[in-house]
Write an enzyme that holds these catalytic residues in place. Structure first.
Site, short mmCIF file in Angstrom:
data_model
loop_
_atom_site.label_atom_id
_atom_site.label_comp_id
_atom_site.label_asym_id
_atom_site.label_seq_id
_atom_site.Cartn_x
_atom_site.Cartn_y
_atom_site.Cartn_z
N LYS A 116 0.69 -1.10 -0.04
CA LYS A 116 0.31 0.05 0.35
C LYS A 116 0.13 0.61 -0.37
O LYS A 116 0.37 1.95 -0.63
CB LYS A 116 -1.10 -0.09 1.19
CG LYS A 116 -1.60 -1.24 1.57
CD LYS A 116 -2.61 -1.19 2.20
CE LYS A 116 -3.63 -1.85 2.19
NZ LYS A 116 -5.33 -2.03 3.51
N ASN A 294 -7.31 -3.19 -6.08
CA ASN A 294 -6.97 -4.81 -6.03
C ASN A 294 -6.54 -5.14 -7.75
O ASN A 294 -7.98 -4.68 -8.50
CB ASN A 294 -8.74 -4.81 -6.20
CG ASN A 294 -8.74 -5.15 -4.63
OD1 ASN A 294 -8.17 -5.68 -3.39
ND2 ASN A 294 -9.83 -3.88 -3.96
N ARG A 296 -6.95 -7.65 -9.33
CA ARG A 296 -8.45 -8.42 -10.38
C ARG A 296 -9.98 -8.31 -10.64
O ARG A 296 -10.06 -7.32 -10.18
CB ARG A 296 -8.55 -9.88 -8.99
CG ARG A 296 -8.80 -9.22 -7.48
CD ARG A 296 -8.38 -10.20 -6.51
NE ARG A 296 -8.31 -9.84 -5.65
CZ ARG A 296 -9.56 -9.45 -4.36
NH1 ARG A 296 -11.06 -9.45 -5.47
NH2 ARG A 296 -9.65 -8.62 -3.28
#
Length: 639
Positions: A116, A294, A296
């Protein structure tokens, strides 16, 4: 287009990918663990390959076995679904090294967004707004405390490799910072093998709004936003698209920021850029900040599909096979509103503990989309996420879509395990949620009201007695010449039924009498139509009205005075004994951690119920136990 693909996942996402592949004429290969040999996704696929034991590390996380299965079956590409290996860049490298196509982003894109702090630095450089905070490498506690002072309290401590709320602590005052930091770092080290944290400004009325992006490696588009603010312990519960209260100005700003994020890393495939939004003064284009990306497909992708008419899995397959983006940004538009509710096997009154069981009955409402990987007769396993289904509705307006969701939840029937269905129904009916006044703290503030069981309606209780007596079809058993057939029923509280005539039964419960009539349109109780449906199995009776009412069967031969030994600590769920903290002879105080169990991606700490001395430790670390198994026994209290 590919001729054959392998799906490196299980459950509802594997079934979802198979559905689109079949539409495109693409053959599919499923992989499965020993626990999933008869699973729905295995039956749906054209071929299926066993890859190992029930634990994910022995099957769905075995990248080498999955790649070999693809090679052995002639698959050209691997779709990772979500979870498991979907965001593992080393797996992507191995797939490509084997001459196969990974249906998703490049390993470099996944790595860029994997941590992050690094991701936020990259996004800031790309012109994407990020939350004020410290994302540096200096992990000295005094330095981090100083950074928190500069940012201004309240602040949020977050694990740089975090997810699912682990390694996250909110701190309101400087005096509490050091203790919260130590706790967050310890949890992060255990969960991710990385104790590093970042410090961010805590947003007072946060909303979680994410943008669906799709790229072909060179260019990207966004497919608008989803609001995922309805969360419990940082886990999404109900999602919707578009976000309530969204303005065109803010939608454009968030969409452009998300596209910049995707293009900055040469993104290919479906991804989600998540933003934290300050909703204290409505939605403003200067009040949203990048949280993470994310890399995906997301669990909640169906709401985006509903409002855009786009099949995101089809886009994944097309772009992965070499096609360009199927359309330009100007070709995309929003139609109506959509909701998705996540139906889980979990024990809400027990603190949302994951549950297992065999689904003796499963029925979804007509008119809704239900993405599921289980069928009636399937078993909810302790090895995996306990999701039963995602229930999705779409309507011309938010109000219409929410009304459809409420009705769909009321008409969904599950028996054989406890579920969060009533909790979801309470959320759908919540006045604040209905008004669009949502933030990530709503469930926490309203948890008592949302989880209140409420008294069982007398009509429901009377119908449960009828089911316990085996009279669901309205026909009596036995014969009585001069008076109605009267007999006791194994039920708690004690009940009696009188069969007056076929389809006409009087139920007496603790002095209350109810006339139950089986008519052409269903069961009526005391002159009122109930619309109730029944399901019975060996363990329980379930009466479905606007929610499911579950009644455990009473064993008439059981000892009336049997009690559970208070000295025993029992497993609250089937799962893995991850840690044991005590030994025989050790003194413990009430609230002392005794052991940790892990099941379905969740940890649960067992605490001592009273002061005492450990008499026996009945399990070892690494043992797999069933619900109700004895773990720790304390010595009996002195009289």
């Amino acid at each position: 287009m590919f001729r054959k693909i392998l799906i490196a996942n299980r459950g509802e996402i594997a079934a979802r990918v198979i559905k689109t592949a079949r539409k495109l004429g693409v053959a599919t290969v499923a992989v499965y663990s020993e626990a999933d040999a008869g699973a729905a996704h295995v039956c749906l696929a054209d071929e299926a390959i066993a890859i190992g034991g029930p634990a994910p590390k022995d099957s769905y996380l075995r990248g080498d076995a999955i790649i070999q299965a693809a090679l052995d079956t002639g698959a050209e590409a691997i779709h990772p679904g979500y979870g498991f290996l979907s965001e593992n860049p080393d797996f992507v490298d191995a797939v490509e090294a084997a001459g196969l196509v990974f249906i998703g982003p490049s390993a470099s894109a996944i790595r860029a967004m994997g941590l992050k702090d690094a991701a936020k630095a990259l996004m800031s450089k790309a012109g994407v707004p990020v939350v004020p905070g410290y994302h540096g490498d200096n992990q000295d506690p005094e330095h981090l405390s100083g950074a928190a002072d500069s940012i201004g309290y309240p602040v949020l401590i977050k694990a740089v490799a975090g997810g699912g709320g682990k390694g996250m602590r909110m701190v309101e005052h400087p005096s509490a910072f050091m203790a919260a930091l130590k706790s967050a770092q310890g949890e992060a080290q255990t969960a991710f093998g990385n104790a590093a944290v970042l410090i961010e400004k805590f947003v007072e009325k946060p909303r979680h709004i994410e943008v669906q992006v799709f790229g072909d490696g060179s260019h990207a588009v966004h497919l608008f936003e989803r609001d995922c603010s309805l969360q419990r312990r940082h886990q999404k519960v109900i999602e919707e698209a578009p976000a309530p209260g969204m303005t065109e100005e803010m939608r454009a700003a968030m969409g452009q920021a998300a596209v910049r994020a995707a293009e900055a890393i040469g993104y290919k495939g479906a991804g989600t850029v998540e933003f934290i939004v300050d909703g204290s003064e409505g939605l403003r284009p200067d009040r949203f900040w990048f949280m993470e990306m994310n890399t995906r497909l997301q669990v909640e992708h169906p709401v985006t599909e509903a409002i855009t008419g786009i099949d995101l899995v089809e886009w994944q397959l097309r772009v992965a096979s070499g096609e360009s983006l199927p359309c330009a940004q100007s070709d995309l538009s929003i139609t109506g509103h959509a909701f998705e509710a996540r139906l889980y096997a979990e024990d809400v009154p027990a603190g949302f503990l994951p549950a297992t069981g065999t689904l003796s009955h499963l029925r979804f409402a007509d008119g809704c989309r239900a993405d599921t990987g289980v069928r009636a007769g399937d078993t909810i396993s302790p090895w995996y996420d306990p999701m039963i289904a995602k229930i999705i509705t779409h309507g011309p307006t938010r109000g219409a879509a929410l009304a459809q969701l409420t009705r769909a939840l009321e008409e969904t029937e599950v028996a054989g395990t406890v579920t969060n269905l009533s909790f979801l129904g309470a959320l759908a009916r919540h006045a604040g949620f209905a008004a669009g006044d949502v933030d990530t703290g709503l469930i926490g503030r309203e948890i008592d009201a949302l989880t209140a069981e409420g008294a069982v309606p007398p009509a429901v209780e009377a119908l449960a007695v009828i089911a316990a007596a085996g009279l669901e079809n309205g026909q009596g058993a036995g014969f009585s010449l001069w008076a109605p057939l009267r007999r006791p029923v194994p039920f708690e509280p004690v009940a009696v039924v009188e069969v007056e005539a076929p389809g006409r039964i009087t139920v007496e419960i603790e002095g209350r009498r109810h006339l139950c009539e089986r008519r052409a349109d269903g069961w009526w109780v005391d002159g009122a139509k109930t619309g109730a449906r029944f399901h019975t199995d060996a363990a329980a009776i379930t009466v479905f009205t606007d929610r499911a009412w579950r009644f455990e069967r009473v064993d008439p031969l059981a000892s009336a005075g049997a009690e559970t030994a208070t000295d025993l600590t029992l497993a609250p769920m089937p799962g893995l004994v991850k840690a044991v903290f005590v030994t025989a002879g050790q003194e413990v105080a009430a609230g002392t951690p005794l052991a940790i169990m892990e099941a379905m991606k969740m940890e649960h700490t067992m605490l001592a119920a009273r002061d005492g001395v450990v008499a026996e430790v009945l399990v070892t670390e690494g043992a797999q136990v069933e619900a109700g198994a004895a773990l720790i026994r304390l010595e009996e209290e002195e009289a």
